[in-house]
Design a protein around this motif. Structure first.
Motif, PDB file in Angstrom:
ATOM      1  N   PHE A 118     -39.289  28.921 -28.719  1.00  0.00           N
ATOM      2  CA  PHE A 118     -38.813  30.194 -28.186  1.00  0.00           C
ATOM      3  C   PHE A 118     -37.785  30.728 -29.177  1.00  0.00           C
ATOM      4  O   PHE A 118     -37.103  29.955 -29.843  1.00  0.00           O
ATOM      5  N   VAL A 119     -37.683  32.066 -29.264  1.00  0.00           N
ATOM      6  CA  VAL A 119     -36.771  32.700 -30.213  1.00  0.00           C
ATOM      7  C   VAL A 119     -35.729  33.526 -29.471  1.00  0.00           C
ATOM      8  O   VAL A 119     -36.076  34.410 -28.674  1.00  0.00           O
ATOM      9  N   LEU A 120     -34.474  33.237 -29.724  1.00  0.00           N
ATOM     10  CA  LEU A 120     -33.353  34.050 -29.270  1.00  0.00           C
ATOM     11  C   LEU A 120     -32.772  34.715 -30.505  1.00  0.00           C
ATOM     12  O   LEU A 120     -32.337  34.030 -31.435  1.00  0.00           O
ATOM     13  N   THR A 121     -32.767  36.039 -30.564  1.00  0.00           N
ATOM     14  CA  THR A 121     -32.320  36.699 -31.790  1.00  0.00           C
ATOM     15  C   THR A 121     -31.429  37.903 -31.519  1.00  0.00           C
ATOM     16  O   THR A 121     -31.601  38.615 -30.528  1.00  0.00           O
ATOM     17  N   TYR A 140     -34.933  39.514 -27.606  1.00  0.00           N
ATOM     18  CA  TYR A 140     -34.172  40.343 -28.550  1.00  0.00           C
ATOM     19  C   TYR A 140     -32.960  40.902 -27.798  1.00  0.00           C
ATOM     20  O   TYR A 140     -33.048  41.910 -27.106  1.00  0.00           O
ATOM     21  N   THR A 141     -31.825  40.264 -27.927  1.00  0.00           N
ATOM     22  CA  THR A 141     -30.692  40.545 -27.048  1.00  0.00           C
ATOM     23  C   THR A 141     -29.976  41.852 -27.354  1.00  0.00           C
ATOM     24  O   THR A 141     -29.338  42.428 -26.476  1.00  0.00           O
ATOM     25  N   GLN A 142     -30.049  42.325 -28.603  1.00  0.00           N
ATOM     26  CA  GLN A 142     -29.186  43.423 -29.039  1.00  0.00           C
ATOM     27  C   GLN A 142     -29.898  44.751 -29.219  1.00  0.00           C
ATOM     28  O   GLN A 142     -29.301  45.705 -29.702  1.00  0.00           O
ATOM     29  N   GLY A 143     -31.173  44.819 -28.831  1.00  0.00           N
ATOM     30  CA  GLY A 143     -31.890  46.081 -28.932  1.00  0.00           C
ATOM     31  C   GLY A 143     -32.945  46.081 -30.011  1.00  0.00           C
ATOM     32  O   GLY A 143     -33.381  45.037 -30.493  1.00  0.00           O
ATOM     33  N   ASN A 195     -31.078  52.375 -29.278  1.00  0.00           N
ATOM     34  CA  ASN A 195     -30.927  51.312 -28.286  1.00  0.00           C
ATOM     35  C   ASN A 195     -30.407  50.055 -28.983  1.00  0.00           C
ATOM     36  O   ASN A 195     -31.127  49.086 -29.204  1.00  0.00           O
ATOM     37  N   LEU A 196     -29.128  50.102 -29.345  1.00  0.00           N
ATOM     38  CA  LEU A 196     -28.443  49.000 -30.024  1.00  0.00           C
ATOM     39  C   LEU A 196     -27.160  48.688 -29.273  1.00  0.00           C
ATOM     40  O   LEU A 196     -26.425  49.603 -28.874  1.00  0.00           O
ATOM     41  N   GLY A 200     -20.481  49.782 -24.161  1.00  0.00           N
ATOM     42  CA  GLY A 200     -20.932  49.593 -22.787  1.00  0.00           C
ATOM     43  C   GLY A 200     -22.110  50.449 -22.381  1.00  0.00           C
ATOM     44  O   GLY A 200     -22.620  50.309 -21.259  1.00  0.00           O
ATOM     45  N   ARG A 201     -22.577  51.311 -23.257  1.00  0.00           N
ATOM     46  CA  ARG A 201     -23.691  52.191 -22.909  1.00  0.00           C
ATOM     47  C   ARG A 201     -25.056  51.576 -23.175  1.00  0.00           C
ATOM     48  O   ARG A 201     -26.079  52.179 -22.854  1.00  0.00           O
ATOM     49  N   PHE A 202     -25.100  50.402 -23.749  1.00  0.00           N
ATOM     50  CA  PHE A 202     -26.381  49.788 -24.106  1.00  0.00           C
ATOM     51  C   PHE A 202     -27.278  49.642 -22.884  1.00  0.00           C
ATOM     52  O   PHE A 202     -26.879  49.096 -21.851  1.00  0.00           O
ATOM     53  N   VAL A 203     -28.509  50.123 -23.003  1.00  0.00           N
ATOM     54  CA  VAL A 203     -29.474  50.070 -21.908  1.00  0.00           C
ATOM     55  C   VAL A 203     -30.275  48.779 -21.997  1.00  0.00           C
ATOM     56  O   VAL A 203     -30.919  48.499 -23.011  1.00  0.00           O
ATOM     57  N   GLU A 204     -30.227  48.000 -20.932  1.00  0.00           N
ATOM     58  CA  GLU A 204     -31.068  46.819 -20.788  1.00  0.00           C
ATOM     59  C   GLU A 204     -32.247  47.216 -19.918  1.00  0.00           C
ATOM     60  O   GLU A 204     -32.179  47.182 -18.699  1.00  0.00           O
ATOM     61  N   ASP A 205     -33.336  47.597 -20.570  1.00  0.00           N
ATOM     62  CA  ASP A 205     -34.487  48.137 -19.839  1.00  0.00           C
ATOM     63  C   ASP A 205     -35.312  47.023 -19.213  1.00  0.00           C
ATOM     64  O   ASP A 205     -34.966  45.836 -19.281  1.00  0.00           O
ATOM     65  N   SER A 206     -36.435  47.379 -18.610  1.00  0.00           N
ATOM     66  CA  SER A 206     -37.257  46.383 -17.917  1.00  0.00           C
ATOM     67  C   SER A 206     -37.794  45.338 -18.892  1.00  0.00           C
ATOM     68  O   SER A 206     -37.895  44.157 -18.553  1.00  0.00           O
TER      69      SER A 206
END
Length: 294
Positions: A118-121, A140-143, A195-196, A200-206
């Motif tokens: 698994f990849v966490l990046t 992909y945690t940061q967008g 989307n980066l 605090g405005r970063f959108v974590e979409d579905s």
């Protein structure tokens, strides 16, 4: 807990060849491989933001605006949205869309493709998917450079930006895009942004939440497994996302091992040194040599 006592495990006592042999054994004996990838991985693959690559793509911007690397340019106080998006569209084009599959990523996939990986990046350049990694094995945690979101945001939605980015890059003149190409939110008509994760405005979409749940499920499934935590090119800008959790999970499970490959930043805490391998070297070189002996 782990910041006070750093050690360069194996780096001083083993030759590069011995280190790579050790990494091969860690991969061979691991039941699962959790990859933590940072900006150093893409830099090793050639996606640098300064030097010759910057001058090739943005020499005119250095002359006109004075900044000398791509990253600084993304924070430059352009006077108009037309100027800002002229620069950002070219930035996104050369770092997201006009990029071939990179050998470093392909070598990494070849090294782990037969493992339960698994990849966490924190990387946002889409190289894992471009190189053939399964999207279902990626968080992909940061967008993503390929996504827009509302700048407010008025909703938790993201939007693919490839068509408009290609138009911006093609139709700009004198460091400006046509005003009608300035991206606006389809819901509230306010300005769009990348989307980066920068505030605090970063959108974590579905899609983000689905990937997060898959990551949680992977950790749960391998809580007691012989897992290799393989950290590649992770710096100290956001250590709480990959580096510290990898150290913590290694410390909590005696069946696990931790390996770090990072030029100039390969270290680990003394608490896990007996199950750690820190290689102070170029990731691309290490993966290339690993490929030869696997």
């Amino acid at each position: 807990m782990y910041l006070k006592n750093r050690t360069l495990t194996y780096t001083k006592t083993c030759s590069p060849k011995e280190q790579i042999e050790k990494l091969k054994e860690l991969l061979k004996t691991a039941d699962a491989v959790l990859i933590g990838a940072g900006a150093g991985l893409s830099a090793s693959a050639g996606l640098t933001y300064s030097g010759e690559r910057f001058l090739k793509e943005f020499r005119g911007y250095k002359t006109r605006y004075g900044f000398s690397d791509m990253y600084s340019g993304s924070f430059y106080p352009f006077e108009t949205p037309e100027e800002y998006w002229a620069y950002m569209s070219r930035f996104i084009l050369v770092n997201r869309y006009d990029v071939p599959q990179l050998k470093v990523y392909q070598d990494l996939l070849e090294a782990v493709q037969d493992k339960d990986y698994f990849v966490l990046t924190t990387n946002v350049d889409h190289q894992f998917q471009l190189s053939g990694f399964s999207k279902r094995r990626l968080f992909y945690t940061q967008g993503d450079y390929g996504l827009f979101q509302c700048s407010v945001p008025c909703c938790q939605e993201t939007y693919d930006n490839e068509p408009i980015i290609l138009r911006m890059a093609a139709e700009q003149k004198d460091f400006k895009i046509p005003p009608e190409l300035i991206p606006k939110c389809p819901v509230c008509a306010r300005p769009m942004m990348m989307n980066l994760r920068s505030d605090g405005r970063f959108v974590e979409d579905s899609g983000w939440h689905k990937a997060f749940r898959r990551y949680e499920a992977y950790l749960k499934a391998h809580k007691n497994s012989a897992c290799l935590f393989l950290e590649l090119g992770v710096g100290n800008n956001t250590p709480g996302i990959i580096k510290y959790p990898f150290w913590q999970m290694t410390a909590e499970n005696a069946n696990t091992a931790y390996a770090c490959v990072n030029l100039g930043e390969a270290f680990c805490p003394n608490e896990i040194a007996d199950r750690a391998l820190c290689i102070n070297g170029d990731i691309g070189f290490v993966l290339q040599e690993l490929k030869k002996i696997l």
